[in-house]
Design an enzyme around this catalytic site. Structure first.
Site, PDB file in Angstrom:
ATOM      1  N   ASP A  58       6.749   9.404  -1.569  1.00  0.00           N
ATOM      2  CA  ASP A  58       5.578   8.431  -1.799  1.00  0.00           C
ATOM      3  C   ASP A  58       6.101   7.051  -1.279  1.00  0.00           C
ATOM      4  O   ASP A  58       7.354   7.129  -1.033  1.00  0.00           O
ATOM      5  CB  ASP A  58       5.041   8.137  -3.061  1.00  0.00           C
ATOM      6  N   GLU A  59       5.341   6.004  -1.079  1.00  0.00           N
ATOM      7  CA  GLU A  59       6.107   4.844  -0.415  1.00  0.00           C
ATOM      8  C   GLU A  59       6.229   3.768  -1.457  1.00  0.00           C
ATOM      9  O   GLU A  59       7.307   3.287  -1.131  1.00  0.00           O
ATOM     10  CB  GLU A  59       4.887   4.148   0.401  1.00  0.00           C
ATOM     11  N   ASP A  83       5.064   2.020  -8.286  1.00  0.00           N
ATOM     12  CA  ASP A  83       4.483   0.763  -8.773  1.00  0.00           C
ATOM     13  C   ASP A  83       4.371   0.809 -10.323  1.00  0.00           C
ATOM     14  O   ASP A  83       5.354   0.549 -10.777  1.00  0.00           O
ATOM     15  CB  ASP A  83       3.202   0.146  -8.021  1.00  0.00           C
ATOM     16  N   THR A  84       3.136   1.207 -10.659  1.00  0.00           N
ATOM     17  CA  THR A  84       2.780   1.327 -12.269  1.00  0.00           C
ATOM     18  C   THR A  84       3.458   2.997 -12.380  1.00  0.00           C
ATOM     19  O   THR A  84       3.600   3.356 -13.705  1.00  0.00           O
ATOM     20  CB  THR A  84       1.412   1.505 -12.477  1.00  0.00           C
ATOM     21  N   THR A 102       0.357   7.517 -10.426  1.00  0.00           N
ATOM     22  CA  THR A 102       0.190   8.506  -9.496  1.00  0.00           C
ATOM     23  C   THR A 102       1.469   9.493  -9.391  1.00  0.00           C
ATOM     24  O   THR A 102       1.178  10.652  -9.440  1.00  0.00           O
ATOM     25  CB  THR A 102      -0.075   8.118  -7.864  1.00  0.00           C
ATOM     26  N   LYS A 125       9.029  -0.884  -7.492  1.00  0.00           N
ATOM     27  CA  LYS A 125       9.129  -2.182  -8.150  1.00  0.00           C
ATOM     28  C   LYS A 125       9.612  -2.310  -9.569  1.00  0.00           C
ATOM     29  O   LYS A 125       9.521  -1.547 -10.438  1.00  0.00           O
ATOM     30  CB  LYS A 125       7.654  -2.391  -8.222  1.00  0.00           C
ATOM     31  N   ILE A 146       3.192  -5.514  -1.422  1.00  0.00           N
ATOM     32  CA  ILE A 146       3.766  -5.308  -0.138  1.00  0.00           C
ATOM     33  C   ILE A 146       2.760  -4.970   0.770  1.00  0.00           C
ATOM     34  O   ILE A 146       2.031  -4.101   0.376  1.00  0.00           O
ATOM     35  CB  ILE A 146       4.986  -4.198  -0.388  1.00  0.00           C
ATOM     36  N   TYR A 167       2.235  -3.325   4.091  1.00  0.00           N
ATOM     37  CA  TYR A 167       2.734  -2.145   4.871  1.00  0.00           C
ATOM     38  C   TYR A 167       2.546  -2.226   6.417  1.00  0.00           C
ATOM     39  O   TYR A 167       1.064  -2.552   6.513  1.00  0.00           O
ATOM     40  CB  TYR A 167       2.795  -0.829   4.259  1.00  0.00           C
ATOM     41  N   TRP A 209       1.677  -0.058   8.285  1.00  0.00           N
ATOM     42  CA  TRP A 209       0.258   1.041   8.688  1.00  0.00           C
ATOM     43  C   TRP A 209      -0.795   0.365   8.220  1.00  0.00           C
ATOM     44  O   TRP A 209      -1.912   0.913   8.511  1.00  0.00           O
ATOM     45  CB  TRP A 209       0.764   2.388   8.159  1.00  0.00           C
TER      46      TRP A 209
HETATM   47  P1  G4P Z   1       2.609   4.715  -8.073  1.00  0.00           P
HETATM   48  O1  G4P Z   1       2.296   6.054  -8.856  1.00  0.00           O
HETATM   49  O2  G4P Z   1       2.758   5.264  -6.699  1.00  0.00           O
HETATM   50  O3  G4P Z   1       3.045   3.609  -8.806  1.00  0.00           O
HETATM   51  O4  G4P Z   1       1.117   4.162  -8.093  1.00  0.00           O
HETATM   52  P2  G4P Z   1      -0.064   3.489  -8.695  1.00  0.00           P
HETATM   53  O5  G4P Z   1      -0.933   4.469  -9.299  1.00  0.00           O
HETATM   54  O6  G4P Z   1       0.660   2.398  -9.474  1.00  0.00           O
HETATM   55  O7  G4P Z   1      -0.520   2.661  -7.458  1.00  0.00           O
HETATM   56  C1  G4P Z   1      -2.139   2.658  -7.083  1.00  0.00           C
HETATM   57  C2  G4P Z   1      -2.174   2.671  -5.686  1.00  0.00           C
HETATM   58  O8  G4P Z   1      -1.631   1.108  -5.447  1.00  0.00           O
HETATM   59  C3  G4P Z   1      -1.351   3.444  -4.898  1.00  0.00           C
HETATM   60  O9  G4P Z   1      -2.076   3.832  -3.620  1.00  0.00           O
HETATM   61  C4  G4P Z   1      -0.181   2.616  -4.444  1.00  0.00           C
HETATM   62  O10 G4P Z   1       0.301   3.303  -3.169  1.00  0.00           O
HETATM   63  C5  G4P Z   1      -1.030   1.453  -4.245  1.00  0.00           C
HETATM   64  N1  G4P Z   1       0.052   0.273  -4.091  1.00  0.00           N
HETATM   65  C6  G4P Z   1       0.759  -0.131  -5.443  1.00  0.00           C
HETATM   66  N2  G4P Z   1       1.696  -1.275  -5.177  1.00  0.00           N
HETATM   67  C7  G4P Z   1       1.403  -1.449  -3.625  1.00  0.00           C
HETATM   68  C8  G4P Z   1       1.745  -2.442  -2.886  1.00  0.00           C
HETATM   69  O11 G4P Z   1       2.880  -3.459  -3.269  1.00  0.00           O
HETATM   70  N3  G4P Z   1       1.202  -2.712  -1.637  1.00  0.00           N
HETATM   71  C9  G4P Z   1       0.456  -1.697  -1.167  1.00  0.00           C
HETATM   72  N4  G4P Z   1       0.039  -1.794   0.003  1.00  0.00           N
HETATM   73  N5  G4P Z   1      -0.035  -0.479  -1.895  1.00  0.00           N
HETATM   74  C10 G4P Z   1       0.465  -0.527  -3.427  1.00  0.00           C
HETATM   75  P3  G4P Z   1      -3.107   5.148  -3.788  1.00  0.00           P
HETATM   76  O12 G4P Z   1      -4.420   4.684  -4.536  1.00  0.00           O
HETATM   77  O13 G4P Z   1      -2.255   6.224  -3.974  1.00  0.00           O
HETATM   78  O14 G4P Z   1      -3.648   5.112  -2.075  1.00  0.00           O
HETATM   79  P4  G4P Z   1      -2.926   4.950  -0.840  1.00  0.00           P
HETATM   80  O15 G4P Z   1      -2.825   3.516  -0.702  1.00  0.00           O
HETATM   81  O16 G4P Z   1      -1.387   5.517  -1.126  1.00  0.00           O
HETATM   82  O17 G4P Z   1      -3.691   5.592  -0.014  1.00  0.00           O
HETATM   83 MG    MG Z   2       0.377   5.444  -2.508  1.00  0.00          MG
END
Ligand code: G4P
Ligand code: MG
Length: 181
Positions: free
Chosen positions: A94-95, A98-99, A102, A126, A152, A154, A156
């Site tokens: 994953d990129e 954060d929390t 996921t 983080k 952050i 990104y 993309w």
């Molecule tokens: P984690 O398990 O990866 O920590 O994810 P968490 O549920 O905390 O994060 C919810 C969504 O917020 C995730 O995207 C995560 O990629 C995105 N996110 C968290 N911090 C950042 C940040 O600093 N910058 C950006 N750009 N995104 C962040 P998602 O709902 O899975 O969707 P997707 O964006 O991957 O499609």
């Molecule tokens: Mg994500």
């Protein structure tokens, strides 16, 4: 929250560092599982260094009425986990950690399919309280960079990639690189 812009080149360097760490660690995985959408491009970039197939999964936090839920729902899962996961070595990509909601949820789901081993690779971890622990079975966790808790941006997600590149100059990096430092 202050934003941190990141360029594709910086991500390339981070992915390369992760690949080197995986290789020196001797972790020979069968395939990656990329969490969409953030994990897709990092997994593809990692494949350039370690050429293994990529499987993809999807999670969402918002229901069809755009209401945020406490637990993620799976929008896409593996079609044959008995063949794809059971008895195999998996790298979950994953990129950002954060929390960890996921990633943590995804790890728990993958572990129910009895893999031989699962490791985690993220570009950015983080430094903040996490909602889930990494399960104790997971002993390899490859983080490219450890970050302050900032938003952050990104590459993309950028519409103007040249402006993104200009803002992604780290004269005073707010980060620590556990691989190269
Ligand atoms: P984690 O398990 O990866 O920590 O994810 P968490 O549920 O905390 O994060 C919810 C969504 O917020 C995730 O995207 C995560 O990629 C995105 N996110 C968290 N911090 C950042 C940040 O600093 N910058 C950006 N750009 N995104 C962040 P998602 O709902 O899975 O969707 P997707 O964006 O991957 O499609
Ligand atoms: Mg994500």
């Amino acid at each position: 929250m202050e934003k941190l812009f990141i360029s594709y080149n910086q991500i390339h360097e981070t992915v390369k560092g992760i690949a080197q760490e995986i290789q020196s660690d001797g972790f020979a995985f069968d395939h990656m599982v990329a969490i969409g959408t953030g994990g897709f491009i990092p997994a593809h970039m990692l494949k350039t260094f370690i050429n293994r197939p990529i499987l993809t999964v999807g999670m969402a936090y918002y229901d069809l009425n755009d209401v945020k839920m406490d637990v993620p729902v799976i929008t896409q899962w593996l079609d044959d986990p008995e063949n794809q996961i059971t008895g195999r070595r998996i790298l979950l990509v994953d990129e950002v950690d954060d929390t960890r909601s996921t990633i943590g949820y995804c790890l728990e789901k993958l572990l129910t399919h009895d893999p031989k081993e699962i490791a985690v690779a993220v570009l950015h971890d983080k430094d903040k309280p996490k909602t889930r622990e990494i399960p104790p079975q997971i002993t390899r966790y490859y983080r490219g960079l450890k970050m302050e808790d900032r938003w952050i941006c990104y590459p993309w997600d950028a519409e103007d990639i040249w402006a993104q590149d200009k803002q992604a100059v780290w004269s005073d990096p707010p980060i620590e690189n556990p691989i190269t430092s």
